[in-house]
Design a protein around this motif. Structure first.
Motif, PDB file in Angstrom:
ATOM      1  N   GLN A  25      16.275  48.670  42.576  1.00  0.00           N
ATOM      2  CA  GLN A  25      17.599  48.067  42.568  1.00  0.00           C
ATOM      3  C   GLN A  25      17.934  47.616  43.991  1.00  0.00           C
ATOM      4  O   GLN A  25      17.673  48.330  44.959  1.00  0.00           O
ATOM      5  N   LEU A  26      18.522  46.428  44.073  1.00  0.00           N
ATOM      6  CA  LEU A  26      18.882  45.848  45.368  1.00  0.00           C
ATOM      7  C   LEU A  26      20.365  45.492  45.350  1.00  0.00           C
ATOM      8  O   LEU A  26      20.829  44.825  44.419  1.00  0.00           O
ATOM      9  N   VAL A  27      21.072  45.923  46.384  1.00  0.00           N
ATOM     10  CA  VAL A  27      22.499  45.632  46.480  1.00  0.00           C
ATOM     11  C   VAL A  27      22.778  45.008  47.841  1.00  0.00           C
ATOM     12  O   VAL A  27      22.528  45.639  48.884  1.00  0.00           O
ATOM     13  N   GLU A  28      23.289  43.779  47.807  1.00  0.00           N
ATOM     14  CA  GLU A  28      23.594  43.073  49.047  1.00  0.00           C
ATOM     15  C   GLU A  28      25.057  43.262  49.439  1.00  0.00           C
ATOM     16  O   GLU A  28      25.914  43.500  48.586  1.00  0.00           O
ATOM     17  N   SER A  29      25.317  43.120  50.719  1.00  0.00           N
ATOM     18  CA  SER A  29      26.684  43.141  51.225  1.00  0.00           C
ATOM     19  C   SER A  29      26.739  42.357  52.530  1.00  0.00           C
ATOM     20  O   SER A  29      25.688  42.062  53.126  1.00  0.00           O
ATOM     21  N   GLY A  30      27.961  42.007  52.945  1.00  0.00           N
ATOM     22  CA  GLY A  30      28.135  41.380  54.250  1.00  0.00           C
ATOM     23  C   GLY A  30      28.453  39.905  54.233  1.00  0.00           C
ATOM     24  O   GLY A  30      28.672  39.306  55.289  1.00  0.00           O
ATOM     25  N   GLY A  31      28.465  39.292  53.058  1.00  0.00           N
ATOM     26  CA  GLY A  31      28.790  37.879  53.009  1.00  0.00           C
ATOM     27  C   GLY A  31      30.267  37.634  53.269  1.00  0.00           C
ATOM     28  O   GLY A  31      31.054  38.562  53.395  1.00  0.00           O
ATOM     29  N   GLY A  32      30.624  36.359  53.353  1.00  0.00           N
ATOM     30  CA  GLY A  32      32.023  36.025  53.572  1.00  0.00           C
ATOM     31  C   GLY A  32      32.190  34.620  54.099  1.00  0.00           C
ATOM     32  O   GLY A  32      31.248  33.816  54.078  1.00  0.00           O
ATOM     33  N   LEU A  33      33.396  34.356  54.555  1.00  0.00           N
ATOM     34  CA  LEU A  33      33.739  33.050  55.113  1.00  0.00           C
ATOM     35  C   LEU A  33      33.699  33.142  56.631  1.00  0.00           C
ATOM     36  O   LEU A  33      34.300  34.065  57.219  1.00  0.00           O
ATOM     37  N   VAL A  34      33.036  32.194  57.267  1.00  0.00           N
ATOM     38  CA  VAL A  34      32.924  32.194  58.726  1.00  0.00           C
ATOM     39  C   VAL A  34      33.006  30.754  59.213  1.00  0.00           C
ATOM     40  O   VAL A  34      32.599  29.823  58.511  1.00  0.00           O
TER      41      VAL A  34
END
Length: 113
Positions: free
Chosen positions: A3-12
């Protein structure tokens, strides 16, 4: 299964930085490589960066010198700097071992002023 869980994206804003993280769990033994792909609307998924279990890295030409992939046990990171609007995409984590490939759900990165 992995299982892979990503985080850290957003608007920049253009020129800014983001750090993406991907946490792997499950049967993570013998994972040969982990990678980040991205997919923008109307475009094919492309490999952005990859890192092998031995630490060898590879990057697509468009991000060389701006992005850095790193790995720490069961996590892989993508440090993104000098971001451009064309970097806007869903970034998807991948784990590979012989015979299997696993994908995360993705995290949205939007570069816009």
């Amino acid at each position: 299964q992995v299982q892979l869980v990503e985080s850290g994206g957003g608007l920049v804003q253009p020129g800014g930085s983001l750090r993406l993280s991907c946490a792997a769990s499950g049967s993570i033994f013998s994972i040969a490589a982990m990678a980040w792909y991205r997919q923008a609307p109307g475009k094919q998924r492309e490999l952005v960066a990859a890192i092998t279990s031995g630490g060898r890295t590879t990057y697509v030409d468009s991000v060389k010198g701006r992005f850095t992939i790193s790995r720490d046990n069961a996590k892989v990171y993508l440090q993104m700097s000098s971001l451009k609007p064309e970097d806007t995409a869903v970034y998807i984590c991948n784990a590979f071992r012989v015979g299997d490939s696993y994908w995360g759900q993705g995290t949205q990165v939007t570069v816009s002023s």
